[in-house]
Design a protein around this motif. Structure first.
Motif, PDB file in Angstrom:
ATOM      1  N   ASN A  54       0.804  -1.224   0.000  1.00 54.33           N
ATOM      2  CA  ASN A  54       0.000   0.000   0.000  1.00 54.33           C
ATOM      3  C   ASN A  54       0.835   1.272   0.000  1.00 54.33           C
ATOM      4  N   GLU A  55       2.079   1.186   0.437  1.00 51.65           N
ATOM      5  CA  GLU A  55       2.891   2.397   0.509  1.00 51.65           C
ATOM      6  C   GLU A  55       3.932   2.497  -0.590  1.00 51.65           C
ATOM      7  N   SER A  56       4.003   1.526  -1.469  1.00 55.11           N
ATOM      8  CA  SER A  56       4.962   1.594  -2.564  1.00 55.11           C
ATOM      9  C   SER A  56       4.216   1.825  -3.881  1.00 55.11           C
ATOM     10  N   ASN A  57       4.949   2.085  -4.897  1.00 56.49           N
ATOM     11  CA  ASN A  57       4.421   2.260  -6.247  1.00 56.49           C
ATOM     12  C   ASN A  57       3.433   3.413  -6.380  1.00 56.49           C
ATOM     13  N   GLN A  58       3.641   4.472  -5.621  1.00 60.21           N
ATOM     14  CA  GLN A  58       2.801   5.650  -5.796  1.00 60.21           C
ATOM     15  C   GLN A  58       3.265   6.382  -7.048  1.00 60.21           C
ATOM     16  N   LYS A  59       2.309   6.782  -7.855  1.00 58.25           N
ATOM     17  CA  LYS A  59       2.640   7.481  -9.092  1.00 58.25           C
ATOM     18  C   LYS A  59       2.076   8.884  -9.039  1.00 58.25           C
ATOM     19  N   SER A  60       2.855   9.803  -9.541  1.00 61.75           N
ATOM     20  CA  SER A  60       2.442  11.201  -9.579  1.00 61.75           C
ATOM     21  C   SER A  60       2.237  11.604 -11.030  1.00 61.75           C
ATOM     22  N   LEU A  61       1.051  12.094 -11.332  1.00 65.07           N
ATOM     23  CA  LEU A  61       0.724  12.549 -12.680  1.00 65.07           C
ATOM     24  C   LEU A  61       0.360  14.029 -12.638  1.00 65.07           C
ATOM     25  N   VAL A  62       0.609  14.709 -13.737  1.00 64.57           N
ATOM     26  CA  VAL A  62       0.253  16.116 -13.831  1.00 64.57           C
ATOM     27  C   VAL A  62      -0.792  16.266 -14.926  1.00 64.57           C
ATOM     28  N   ASP A  63      -1.925  16.849 -14.566  1.00 61.14           N
ATOM     29  CA  ASP A  63      -2.988  17.103 -15.523  1.00 61.14           C
ATOM     30  C   ASP A  63      -2.543  18.247 -16.440  1.00 61.14           C
ATOM     31  N   LYS A  64      -2.525  17.981 -17.747  1.00 61.85           N
ATOM     32  CA  LYS A  64      -2.031  18.975 -18.698  1.00 61.85           C
ATOM     33  C   LYS A  64      -2.927  20.201 -18.781  1.00 61.85           C
ATOM     34  N   GLU A  65      -4.223  20.024 -18.592  1.00 57.07           N
ATOM     35  CA  GLU A  65      -5.157  21.155 -18.719  1.00 57.07           C
ATOM     36  C   GLU A  65      -5.087  22.089 -17.516  1.00 57.07           C
ATOM     37  N   THR A  66      -5.045  21.529 -16.323  1.00 61.07           N
ATOM     38  CA  THR A  66      -5.096  22.371 -15.125  1.00 61.07           C
ATOM     39  C   THR A  66      -3.738  22.538 -14.456  1.00 61.07           C
ATOM     40  N   GLY A  67      -2.794  21.681 -14.778  1.00 63.74           N
ATOM     41  CA  GLY A  67      -1.492  21.723 -14.126  1.00 63.74           C
ATOM     42  C   GLY A  67      -1.501  21.148 -12.721  1.00 63.74           C
ATOM     43  N   GLU A  68      -2.596  20.524 -12.353  1.00 58.73           N
ATOM     44  CA  GLU A  68      -2.742  19.956 -11.015  1.00 58.73           C
ATOM     45  C   GLU A  68      -2.050  18.600 -10.931  1.00 58.73           C
ATOM     46  N   GLU A  69      -1.366  18.370  -9.813  1.00 56.58           N
ATOM     47  CA  GLU A  69      -0.683  17.106  -9.606  1.00 56.58           C
ATOM     48  C   GLU A  69      -1.650  16.104  -8.978  1.00 56.58           C
TER      49      GLU A  69
END
Length: 104
Positions: A54-69
């Motif tokens: 549950n604590e590994s493999n966290q992925k961070s994505l950035v929304d191209k339209e809003t710039g929100e992570e």
């Protein structure tokens, strides 16, 4: 009906396999002890593997339209309770069964 997410079902599977193995090896007079040991084994498995998964493999994505992570986290749970917390629940139940086996 069992509700799980990810690998959460493994908590109950480990509990069932160890319980069946111990009840077939230990004499019938020791059934409470086999329940307690099974709960402790499932507790250790659920805590360690639940924390790891549950604590590994966290992925961070950035929304191209809003710039929100956006952070995507894995979810390995059973009945909407995270797998590592089942380790605590199984541990408490194991202590109760162990005390019960010594009092009777």
């Amino acid at each position: 009906m069992i509700v799980w997410s990810g690998r959460g079902f493994l908590s109950v599977l480990v509990l069932a396999v160890v319980l069946v193995a111990l009840t077939s090896v230990l004499p019938k007079e020791q059934n409470n002890l086999s329940y307690a040991i099974s709960l402790f084994v499932a507790s250790i498995f659920s805590w360690i593997m639940g924390k790891k998964w549950n604590e590994s493999n966290q992925k961070s994505l950035v929304d191209k339209e809003t710039g929100e992570e956006i952070i995507l986290k894995p979810n390995h749970s059973l009945f909407w309770i995270k797998m590592q917390y089942w380790g605590v629940i199984f541990g408490i139940l194991g202590i109760v069964m162990l005390v019960k086996s010594f009092l009777t």
